[in-house]
Scaffold this motif. Structure first.
Motif, PDB file in Angstrom:
ATOM      1  N   ASP A   3      50.444  34.789  25.379  1.00  0.00           N
ATOM      2  CA  ASP A   3      49.423  35.382  26.235  1.00  0.00           C
ATOM      3  C   ASP A   3      49.123  36.825  25.844  1.00  0.00           C
ATOM      4  O   ASP A   3      48.087  37.360  26.233  1.00  0.00           O
ATOM      5  N   ASP A   4      50.024  37.444  25.089  1.00  0.00           N
ATOM      6  CA  ASP A   4      49.815  38.837  24.715  1.00  0.00           C
ATOM      7  C   ASP A   4      48.538  39.042  23.918  1.00  0.00           C
ATOM      8  O   ASP A   4      47.860  40.050  24.076  1.00  0.00           O
ATOM      9  N   VAL A   7      45.673  39.300  26.350  1.00  0.00           N
ATOM     10  CA  VAL A   7      45.692  40.615  26.994  1.00  0.00           C
ATOM     11  C   VAL A   7      45.233  41.681  26.002  1.00  0.00           C
ATOM     12  O   VAL A   7      44.421  42.551  26.330  1.00  0.00           O
ATOM     13  N   TRP A   8      45.751  41.613  24.783  1.00  0.00           N
ATOM     14  CA  TRP A   8      45.406  42.572  23.736  1.00  0.00           C
ATOM     15  C   TRP A   8      43.894  42.609  23.518  1.00  0.00           C
ATOM     16  O   TRP A   8      43.280  43.683  23.493  1.00  0.00           O
ATOM     17  N   ARG A  10      41.525  41.565  25.524  1.00  0.00           N
ATOM     18  CA  ARG A  10      40.843  42.043  26.740  1.00  0.00           C
ATOM     19  C   ARG A  10      40.880  43.569  26.796  1.00  0.00           C
ATOM     20  O   ARG A  10      39.887  44.214  27.125  1.00  0.00           O
ATOM     21  N   LEU A  11      42.027  44.150  26.451  1.00  0.00           N
ATOM     22  CA  LEU A  11      42.138  45.614  26.448  1.00  0.00           C
ATOM     23  C   LEU A  11      41.284  46.222  25.342  1.00  0.00           C
ATOM     24  O   LEU A  11      40.625  47.245  25.550  1.00  0.00           O
ATOM     25  N   VAL A  54      45.476  48.088  34.738  1.00  0.00           N
ATOM     26  CA  VAL A  54      45.290  48.128  33.284  1.00  0.00           C
ATOM     27  C   VAL A  54      46.224  49.163  32.668  1.00  0.00           C
ATOM     28  O   VAL A  54      46.853  48.922  31.636  1.00  0.00           O
ATOM     29  N   GLN A  57      49.522  47.610  32.499  1.00  0.00           N
ATOM     30  CA  GLN A  57      49.566  46.589  31.442  1.00  0.00           C
ATOM     31  C   GLN A  57      49.725  47.229  30.068  1.00  0.00           C
ATOM     32  O   GLN A  57      50.484  46.741  29.233  1.00  0.00           O
ATOM     33  N   LEU A  61      52.838  46.660  27.381  1.00  0.00           N
ATOM     34  CA  LEU A  61      52.678  46.350  25.958  1.00  0.00           C
ATOM     35  C   LEU A  61      53.361  47.415  25.101  1.00  0.00           C
ATOM     36  O   LEU A  61      54.018  47.095  24.107  1.00  0.00           O
ATOM     37  N   SER A 164      57.450  42.007  29.559  1.00  0.00           N
ATOM     38  CA  SER A 164      56.250  41.238  29.921  1.00  0.00           C
ATOM     39  C   SER A 164      56.554  40.195  30.984  1.00  0.00           C
ATOM     40  O   SER A 164      55.764  40.001  31.915  1.00  0.00           O
ATOM     41  N   ALA A 168      54.928  40.099  34.640  1.00  0.00           N
ATOM     42  CA  ALA A 168      54.229  38.903  35.111  1.00  0.00           C
ATOM     43  C   ALA A 168      54.800  38.426  36.439  1.00  0.00           C
ATOM     44  O   ALA A 168      54.060  38.009  37.333  1.00  0.00           O
TER      45      ALA A 168
END
Length: 181
Positions: A3-4, A7-8, A10-11, A54, A57, A61, A164, A168
């Motif tokens: 899932d990283d 997320v990566w 999206r960021l 964010v 998050q 990371l 992570s 979560a």
């Protein structure tokens, strides 16, 4: 860490096209540490407003990739969006709690360092560190814990390398307001 990458990406999408692609490329070539630095630099340079969630998050990371300590001051400088958020990054080394207060082994000399708080239920995700012989905290967290709102009880414990998963869990457990909140 399947899932990283989601997320990566999206960021990365928070930044303009070419910069976003550069951050995505960092993931693809295994340069996550450099990509995180570029992400934070881009957010600061473009004054991109980001939510507290964010910001948290990005901190997770950075922890996963060994960059949290060096990036935290800049992550905290990122422009907020001034909207209510479920999470808040609470990097306060002054608020260290002795883990034995939470029922853990008092001989372990572990210290809980507040990291991310849920604004809905008050639970906090903390990093567990030991005190080095020279007085500083260990560089890497030995564990991660979720504590009660009063920070006097450890509710969940996660092993080293599971930032992570702990994050979560905090998100999932606090997604539904408790006690009528």
């Amino acid at each position: 860490m399947t899932d990283d990458v989601v997320v990566w990406n999206r960021l990365a999408a928070l930044l303009p096209g070419a910069e976003a692609q550069e951050i995505k490329d960092c993931w693809n070539i295994g340069e996550q540490e450099a990509g995180l630095g570029l992400l934070v630099s881009g957010l600061l340079a473009h004054q991109v407003p980001v939510s507290e969630t964010v910001r948290a998050q990005i901190s997770v990371l950075a922890e996963d990739w060994g960059e949290r300590e060096s990036l935290t001051p800049r992550i905290l400088q990122c422009r907020g969006d001034n909207k209510p958020a479920q999470l808040k990054l609470i990097e306060h080394a002054d608020d260290i709690v002795n883990e034995s207060a939470g029922g853990a082994d008092p001989d372990a000399a572990n210290l809980l360092v507040p990291w991310i708080a849920c604004t809905r239920c008050g639970h906090a995700l903390m990093r567990v560190h030991t005190r080095e012989r020279w007085g500083d905290l260990s560089c890497l967290a030995g564990n991660y814990v979720i504590t009660s709102p009063e920070r006097d009880a450890v509710l969940r414990m996660f092993p080293a390398g599971s930032a992570s998963a702990a994050f979560a869990t905090l998100l999932a457990e606090c997604a539904v307001p408790t006690n009528g909140r």
